[in-house]
Design an enzyme around this catalytic site. Structure first.
Site: not given
Ligand SMILES: *Cc1c(COP(=O)(O)O)cnc(C)c1O
Length: 479
Positions: A124
């Site tokens: 993120k």
């Molecule tokens: C947020 C997240 C996901 C999922 O990603 P999306 O964009 O919501 O599909 C997967 N793995 C981790 C470690 C995350 O923080």
């Protein structure tokens, strides 16, 4: 570049108009009126660019209301080896998202695209760090301030705080459920001492925190007076920032720009893989886009049956890949819009059906169409699969992967095609989920040295009761 809503309202907005917005007024999500196309020659020219310059090339196709020199400044301020140096020690941080091949007996089988080298060790950061700088730029230009109010159960909140810390025109008020996050996650968030970051805990679960955020946001007068905004996963700028690493992964994996590559993506809100879909629509030679879910398999069910059936929170499992414990994928509507040939009337109808009946059924005939036209496949993983995959990857390749990435590797292995390289997106580093790693391997994962002893740092956090009024007063007193 003009933007439209998936539900049809025709507002003719540009990038800066939607940067700070959430949903469109009609309840839809924003998408560009058309996808810019990238040709083979362009891909070839991009092969030797730094990550920041590649980002400028791609972002400038979507944000033509920001001067290219400004965009270049923002991208170079964001994607530096210094900001993305927190991850795996063996990686070359200057690449920002290094590709690491898992090789066995000299043959590379799967590539891990490391997206977790940012300050919070999860993917993120890739989008949030850019958003922080884009927000600061736009607010300064408009002479405005922004108070970000959010609720988090872990990754999103900390990524937002690390992106916004120290920014002059932005404050972050982040609610989290006391005692529900790992000590490492708590330490990451609560040890921030920046005066513009406010960590608020409540005695309750994530949904209680989310309810308070909704109640405050529904008070439109308060929201306007205190310039309340969010940074949730439907934000278009987050999606577009993520498109860049699909291009970077592709360019690192190939030598010529006609070769096809497949991607497997550990998925929850469909934000990450939505960016892959957009990269494919732009002409990036992607063979398959594989959605990997955990036990919360709403998306796997859809891509196998054409039936979208959201779950209630009481039917959502708490798993050992917690960032994928999602039963209603907030970015999914963007793909459905393209799947239905951008028929916004039909999209509006289907998503009102989601509100009323909890889902819709496009029938199994849609499945081969989604595979052939859009490259979409899917698979599901369980706790047992995660543990076994973490073990087998450690044994075979001497690499420790986190539980979310393990869901991806497990599903990727079911979709390998001879002669087509497979990249799995590494969405977090194992240290964030040390308990599950210890269960699988009998020892804790390596801790990047910058995080030594963070649990012992002083924490700055304010306890709130489950009371909307108290949260509003706190915001009032601190803005
Ligand atoms: C947020 C997240 C996901 C999922 O990603 P999306 O964009 O919501 O599909 C997967 N793995 C981790 C470690 C995350 O923080």
């Amino acid at each position: 570049m003009k933007y439209v809503s998936t539900r049809g309202s025709d507002e003719q907005l540009q990038f800066l108009d939607i940067l700070l917005a959430g949903l469109a007024p009609d309840g839809g999500l924003y998408l560009p009126a058309s996808y810019p196309k990238v040709c083979t020659e362009q891909l070839d020219r991009w092969r030797n660019l730094s990550y920041a310059d590649l980002a400028v090339e791609i972002l400038s196709l979507y944000c033509d209301d920001i001067a290219v020199e400004d965009l270049r400044k923002i991208a170079h301020q964001t994607y530096t080896a210094k900001v993305f140096c927190h991850g795996r020690q063996y990686d070359d941080a200057s690449k920002i998202v290094p590709l690491h091949w898992l090789s066995h007996d000299g043959a590379a089988e799967i590539g891990l695209l490391s997206l977790s080298n940012g300050p919070t060790l999860a993917f993120k950061d890739m989008a949030m760090q850019l958003i922080g700088n884009l927000f600061a730029y736009a607010l300064k230009k408009q002479g405005r301030q922004l108070n970000i109010l959010g609720a988090t159960s872990g990754d999103t909140g900390s990524a937002a705080e690390y992106a916004m810390r120290g920014k002059a025109d932005i404050r972050v008020f982040m609610l989290s459920p006391a005692g529900k996050m790992s000590p490492f996650q708590c330490a990451q968030m609560y040890s921030l001492q920046d005066p513009n970051i406010f960590n608020l805990t409540i005695d309750g679960v994530f949904d209680d925190a989310q309810d308070i955020v909704k109640a405050v946001s529904n008070d439109l007068a308060f929201k306007a007076k205190h310039q309340i905004g969010t940074v949730n996963s439907i934000n278009w700028a987050r999606v577009i920032a993520q498109v860049v690493y699909y291009f970077s992964g592709y360019l690192q994996a190939t030598k010529n720009s006609t070769e096809q590559v497949s991607f497997t993506v550990p998925s929850g809100n469909f934000g990450n893989i939505c960016a892959g879909h957009i990269a494919r629509m732009m002409g990036l030679p992607i063979c398959k886009l594989i959605v990997a879910t955990n036990e919360n398999d709403v998306l796997d069910e859809f891509f196998k049956t054409g039936m979208y059936r959201t779950r209630k929170s009481s039917e959502t499992y708490h798993t050992t890949s917690p960032s994928m414990d999602i039963s209603k994928a907030s970015n999914f509507e963007r793909f459905i819009f393209d799947l239905l040939n951008r028929d916004s009337g039909r999209v509006a109808e289907l998503f009102s059906q989601v509100q009323v009946q909890g889902g819709f059924d496009l029938s199994p005939q849609i499945v081969p169409f989604m595979q052939e036209q859009f490259g979409f496949y899917s698979g599901r993983s369980s706790h047992r699969d995660r543990i076994e995959t973490i073990q087998s990857v450690a044994r075979k390749y001497q690499v420790v992967i986190d539980p979310h990435t393990a869901d991806g590797v497990k599903v990727a292995k079911q979709h390998l095609d001879p002669g087509v390289k497979m990249l799995v997106l590494e969405t977090a580093l194992p240290i964030k989920f040390a308990q599950t790693i210890a269960q699988a391997l009998g020892h804790e994962p390596d801790r990047p040295s910058a995080f030594d002893g963070i649990e012992k740092l002083p924490q700055r956090v304010k306890k709130m009761s489950l009371d909307v009024l108290q949260v509003k007063q706190f915001i009032e007193q601190n803005t």
